[in-house]
Each structure stands twice: as C-alpha cells, then as structure tokens.
Design a protein around this motif. Sequence first.
Motif, PDB file in Angstrom:
ATOM      1  N   PHE A   5      32.819  19.183   8.955  1.00 45.81           N
ATOM      2  CA  PHE A   5      33.221  17.812   8.623  1.00 45.81           C
ATOM      3  C   PHE A   5      32.292  16.781   9.269  1.00 45.81           C
ATOM      4  O   PHE A   5      31.857  15.821   8.624  1.00 45.81           O
ATOM      5  CB  PHE A   5      34.664  17.576   9.071  1.00 45.81           C
ATOM      6  N   PHE A   6      31.984  16.980  10.562  1.00 50.55           N
ATOM      7  CA  PHE A   6      31.188  15.997  11.283  1.00 50.55           C
ATOM      8  C   PHE A   6      29.734  15.976  10.801  1.00 50.55           C
ATOM      9  O   PHE A   6      29.118  14.916  10.705  1.00 50.55           O
ATOM     10  CB  PHE A   6      31.241  16.278  12.792  1.00 50.55           C
ATOM     11  N   TYR A   7      29.191  17.179  10.471  1.00 51.57           N
ATOM     12  CA  TYR A   7      27.809  17.227   9.973  1.00 51.57           C
ATOM     13  C   TYR A   7      27.707  16.480   8.647  1.00 51.57           C
ATOM     14  O   TYR A   7      26.777  15.686   8.432  1.00 51.57           O
ATOM     15  CB  TYR A   7      27.351  18.670   9.810  1.00 51.57           C
ATOM     16  N   LYS A   8      28.671  16.701   7.756  1.00 53.06           N
ATOM     17  CA  LYS A   8      28.634  16.044   6.446  1.00 53.06           C
ATOM     18  C   LYS A   8      28.882  14.542   6.563  1.00 53.06           C
ATOM     19  O   LYS A   8      28.507  13.775   5.680  1.00 53.06           O
ATOM     20  CB  LYS A   8      29.658  16.668   5.500  1.00 53.06           C
ATOM     21  N   LEU A   9      29.501  14.140   7.665  1.00 48.78           N
ATOM     22  CA  LEU A   9      29.733  12.720   7.899  1.00 48.78           C
ATOM     23  C   LEU A   9      28.410  11.994   8.112  1.00 48.78           C
ATOM     24  O   LEU A   9      28.204  10.876   7.621  1.00 48.78           O
ATOM     25  CB  LEU A   9      30.644  12.546   9.118  1.00 48.78           C
ATOM     26  N   PHE A  10      27.500  12.644   8.858  1.00 47.84           N
ATOM     27  CA  PHE A  10      26.199  12.044   9.156  1.00 47.84           C
ATOM     28  C   PHE A  10      25.146  12.389   8.092  1.00 47.84           C
ATOM     29  O   PHE A  10      24.245  11.597   7.829  1.00 47.84           O
ATOM     30  CB  PHE A  10      25.702  12.512  10.526  1.00 47.84           C
ATOM     31  N   PHE A  11      25.259  13.583   7.508  1.00 52.68           N
ATOM     32  CA  PHE A  11      24.283  14.040   6.506  1.00 52.68           C
ATOM     33  C   PHE A  11      25.029  14.496   5.251  1.00 52.68           C
ATOM     34  O   PHE A  11      25.180  15.692   5.007  1.00 52.68           O
ATOM     35  CB  PHE A  11      23.423  15.172   7.069  1.00 52.68           C
ATOM     36  N   PRO A  12      25.486  13.553   4.440  1.00 54.32           N
ATOM     37  CA  PRO A  12      26.301  13.913   3.272  1.00 54.32           C
ATOM     38  C   PRO A  12      25.501  14.678   2.218  1.00 54.32           C
ATOM     39  O   PRO A  12      24.421  14.258   1.815  1.00 54.32           O
ATOM     40  CB  PRO A  12      26.764  12.556   2.732  1.00 54.32           C
ATOM     41  N   PHE A  13      26.032  15.809   1.784  1.00 53.85           N
ATOM     42  CA  PHE A  13      25.407  16.623   0.757  1.00 53.85           C
ATOM     43  C   PHE A  13      26.499  17.324  -0.046  1.00 53.85           C
ATOM     44  O   PHE A  13      27.663  17.374   0.363  1.00 53.85           O
ATOM     45  CB  PHE A  13      24.471  17.660   1.373  1.00 53.85           C
ATOM     46  N   ASP A  14      26.116  17.882  -1.183  1.00 50.63           N
ATOM     47  CA  ASP A  14      27.056  18.646  -1.993  1.00 50.63           C
ATOM     48  C   ASP A  14      26.298  19.723  -2.758  1.00 50.63           C
ATOM     49  O   ASP A  14      25.076  19.647  -2.946  1.00 50.63           O
ATOM     50  CB  ASP A  14      27.795  17.734  -2.983  1.00 50.63           C
ATOM     51  N   LEU A  15      27.040  20.733  -3.206  1.00 46.71           N
ATOM     52  CA  LEU A  15      26.521  21.762  -4.097  1.00 46.71           C
ATOM     53  C   LEU A  15      27.204  21.564  -5.443  1.00 46.71           C
ATOM     54  O   LEU A  15      28.425  21.618  -5.533  1.00 46.71           O
ATOM     55  CB  LEU A  15      26.819  23.164  -3.551  1.00 46.71           C
ATOM     56  N   ILE A  16      26.404  21.325  -6.494  1.00 46.24           N
ATOM     57  CA  ILE A  16      26.974  20.999  -7.792  1.00 46.24           C
ATOM     58  C   ILE A  16      26.643  22.070  -8.827  1.00 46.24           C
ATOM     59  O   ILE A  16      25.682  22.830  -8.680  1.00 46.24           O
ATOM     60  CB  ILE A  16      26.497  19.620  -8.296  1.00 46.24           C
ATOM     61  N   LYS A  17      27.461  22.110  -9.888  1.00 49.86           N
ATOM     62  CA  LYS A  17      27.273  23.091 -10.949  1.00 49.86           C
ATOM     63  C   LYS A  17      25.978  22.808 -11.713  1.00 49.86           C
ATOM     64  O   LYS A  17      25.626  21.645 -11.948  1.00 49.86           O
ATOM     65  CB  LYS A  17      28.464  23.069 -11.905  1.00 49.86           C
ATOM     66  N   TYR A  18      25.310  23.889 -12.111  1.00 50.37           N
ATOM     67  CA  TYR A  18      24.007  23.749 -12.767  1.00 50.37           C
ATOM     68  C   TYR A  18      23.962  24.580 -14.044  1.00 50.37           C
ATOM     69  O   TYR A  18      24.415  25.731 -14.071  1.00 50.37           O
ATOM     70  CB  TYR A  18      22.896  24.200 -11.810  1.00 50.37           C
ATOM     71  N   ASP A  19      23.425  23.986 -15.109  1.00 48.05           N
ATOM     72  CA  ASP A  19      23.282  24.666 -16.391  1.00 48.05           C
ATOM     73  C   ASP A  19      21.910  25.328 -16.441  1.00 48.05           C
ATOM     74  O   ASP A  19      20.886  24.641 -16.576  1.00 48.05           O
ATOM     75  CB  ASP A  19      23.430  23.665 -17.538  1.00 48.05           C
ATOM     76  N   PHE A  20      21.878  26.655 -16.336  1.00 47.22           N
ATOM     77  CA  PHE A  20      20.600  27.363 -16.283  1.00 47.22           C
ATOM     78  C   PHE A  20      19.889  27.368 -17.634  1.00 47.22           C
ATOM     79  O   PHE A  20      18.670  27.473 -17.701  1.00 47.22           O
ATOM     80  CB  PHE A  20      20.824  28.802 -15.811  1.00 47.22           C
TER      81      PHE A  20
END
Length: 562
Positions: free
Chosen positions: A328-343
């Motif tokens: 939680f704290f890491y994402k607070l300072f360095f927000p990122f996400d993993l999103i769905k991808y169409d290959f």
Amino acid sequence: MRGWDDLYPLPVPPSWVPGAAVGILSLHFLQKLLFPYFWADLRYLLKVFTYGLRVEMYRLQGRVVTVLDKFVKLAEKQPHKPFLIYEGTVHTYRDVDRRSNRIAQVFLQHEALKKGDTVALLMGNEPDFIHVWFGLAKLGCVVAFLNFNVRFRSLLHCVSSCEPKILVVGAGLPKAAVISHLQILKGAAGLWAFGATSEDIVYITLPLYHSAASLLGIGGCIELGATCVLKKKFSASQFWSDCRRYNVTVIQYIGELCRYLCNQPVKEGEKNHKVRLAVGNGVRNDVWREFLDRFGAVKICEFYGATEGNICFMNHTGKVGSVGRTNFFYKLFFPFDLIKYDFQKDEPIRNKHGWCEKVKKGEAGLLISKVNAKNPFFGYAGNKRHTEKKLLCEVFKKGDLYFNTGDLMVQDHDNFLYFWDRIGDTFRWKGENVATTEVSDVIVMLDFIQEANVYGVSVPGHEGNAGMASLILKHNASLDLEQMYKQVVTYLPSYACPLFLRVQEKMEMTGTFKQQKFQLVDEGFNPSTITDPLYFLDNSKKAYVLLTKELHEMILSGKMKL
C-alpha cells in the motif's frame, strides 16, 4: 537459620505482566503469519523515504546536486582511496579527478564546443571512458554513450535522430532517452539501497554504455565512496579468480552472465570468495538456484527499471524469481497498475466505457506507471512521436496519464512481482535489446526478399528470446542462404542476427494491418510441427543450414552452442 530467599526475597511481577507477555507473543505470531515481510518492507521503505527526502531538500534549496558533484567532493575528502582498478592498475579518486580535468582543458580549446552541447562517446570499458565522461560533464556538456556494436544503418539512424555538434550517438535502433540528474541520482542509489557500503569493492564487467554499468555501477560507487574494479570484457573463466584477486564483495550481472558462470566446468573452491551481493536483472529461477548452490550464500538483488521510465522495483527480500515487492505504501508514492492487454490487436483492452481494466493477482498484465510531478516522464531526445507513443491517456478516468513500460508483469498473492514478457517490437537476447524493425530493414535490403517479420522465440536453457525471421520471397525468387548470412553479419550486431529463418507463402496480418507475431512466436522453430522450410544460423559453419529434427534436438539439449 534464614534461607537465601529470606535474605534476598525475589520480586513478584505484577499480575498484568504474564498477560502482556502472552499478548506480545500473540501479536508477534500474527505478524509473522499475516504480514511476514512487514519489517523487511519497513526497512526498505524507510531507505526509499530517506533518500527521497534528501533529494527533495536539494530541490527546495534550489540546488542541482549531481553524481559528478559528489565525486569531486570525494576526491577532496579521500584523494588517495582507490576509485578504479583496471588490469591491475589502481586509479585513486584524485587520479581520476585530475585526469578528467586535463581532458576538460583539451575540449575547452575546441571552439565549436560549448555548454549544453552533446558529445558522443564511442569507447569500450577502460579508464578513459570515465575520464572523458567526467571531463565533458565538468564543461556542462551532455555526454551520450554509444553502443560500440552498432554499425552502418544503425549509425545513420543515430545521425538523423540527433543534432550533434561534434558526434552523434544512439544504439540496436532504440530511442535516445532523456536522463535527468534526478534519474541519475536515483540510479546511483541502487547499490546503497541494497545494503552496499563504502567498504565494498564492486566488480563491473558489463559494458559502460549500458546504464546498469554507468549509472548503477560507477554512479553507485560514487554514491557510496567505494571502489570499483573495471573489466574490459566479461570473461566467465576469469570471473571468480578476478573476484578473489581484488577481494570483490559486490558484483553486477544480467541473466545471461549468471548462466555463463553456471555453465563453466565445476572447479574446486568455487565458494572461496568474498562476494556477498549480486545486483542486476533478468536471471531465471533455475539459474538463480544453481548460482546459489554452486557459488555460496550470495544475496541476489534483482531489480526492474527502464532508463527512461518513472517506475522501478527492487527485490529487497531475496525471493527467488521476483523483481521486487509492492504494498500500500509503495503504491502511494509510486502509483502503478497492471492492465489487461489484447495480444492480437497489440494494444491495451478497453471496456465499453473506454477505460482500461486491471488484471487479477496471478494474471499477466501490462505494467503502467502514473505520470505526475513527483514521477515525471521526460521522454526521448528529439523525438516527440516516440515520446507520445509511450504515454497512455485517460486510462481509468478523464485526464489521467500513464507511462507504458511495454512489459508484462505478474503480481502474486503475496505482492511479489515477476517479469513475464515484453510486448511490441523489441525483445532481449544476450542481455541486449533487439529492435525487430532494425533487423527486418536489413533483411529486406536483399533483392530476393519481399517482406520480413522478425520476432523472438524462447529457447530452453537461455534467457530472453532468440531472433527468428519469417520471410516472404519475391515472385520467382529463391532463398540465397549465403547472401543472407553475409547480409546479417555485416550490418547487424552479433546478438541481433536471427538464429532461425522460416520461409512462408504469405504473411499473416492483424486486424490493424500489422504483422502477426504472436502465433509465430507460439509455434517456435520445431521442424516436427512446422511444414514451412526452417533454417538455423550455425556459427561453427558460418552459414545458415537446414534445421532438421536432429539439429533441433541438439539445440534443445544444449549440445549446439547458440
């Protein structure tokens, strides 16, 4: 007669003490059970916060503190301490400082050169690489490191994409990334964050044009005030003897380097060294475990990050196979996400409302990192189109902006992150990025080639992906293997030469008229299942040869050297 207990009565603890002790033990047990990485995460986050606070103080004070500034101060503070050891010769902090000053004086006499100009550096691993780098930096010049493997069209591409005063720079046709002083400082802090100190001796065998060697390695030594041992070229047979000779305590690696070391014949006393940390990226799980079994209790410090990117991960716990952890704290300072991808479409998936969707834990997703004032993306030098291509707009809500890393990652249920694959037109082989467009451009220069579709295929026992080219021949033309071999070895770096060729009747395309790669990647190079003619680049014969079932088995078993 009075007993000992009568003379010195033992104190009776208050009634609440046993209950408190049980409570503390229970909390400790619950922490170990539910939050096993709490203290490791806390220590790591405190380090990140401390360093970030220091950099922020510089900014608020209006100071631009560079790695070079830190080096100059170290040259005054510890002038006689070895900074660089090269082929047995010791160069102290003062030696390197004075030599870079002399080089700066030479460039001062060059009338065409002024502050802010770009100067390209095309050199191998040697002390003068650092002397010239520092000397030009002292004049306020932008120093660009040129991959000495590139040639011909790649160099012409570099010339066209930059506006040089003296020389043009660029590398395997990648974009020239803009690297700010802040990014350099962050990169230089990597060794410190993993626990290295000023007493460490760092062994650098990676080429200095790589940011891993120059920023993390050289910059990291300066951040610590430590000593680095520079090797002209990596040698698997000399690696551990060098470590013993120079009392090396920290090594840098890429996945291939670790595999090369594990492939060396077993020798007596392989654990007889002082190496305690290995910092790098791209090592496979099986190689990771074999490395530890053979060479002792070395802490593998895997990390993830792109030179131009605004996100990085560091495996501070030593979890095998992981590039790092999040919480939680890491994402607070360095927000990122993993999103769905169409290959198939080669783009992020968007729902009926036009928004991207996050993947579940355990699923592979495209890593994207939020762009904001604290985590900026500076883009690529002189190329607005490539900069815009790396940005995703309105991902989860109107107005948001994310950096597209181009990498697929997996996050498990313990919040460990794992690199899964690379999308788009780039793959890694021999520790280098291979641009598929560069390779295909070289191949279609041949008068018998109509079209070339280049991609990477997985080879058992090897990191990254080996190059493979699907070819469409011109009408009534035949494949000239001799000419093909001469073409790729002349115009491409060795790591970019396709190891496999596949001749097809027609080229499969995506719905958006892009070359279809995913099915070809899945099919690989198996002559038992592929009816198209297949060929293999046999380095021992210096030629492309027919890929038979017997040769295919030799490649899979490791008997054929790639």
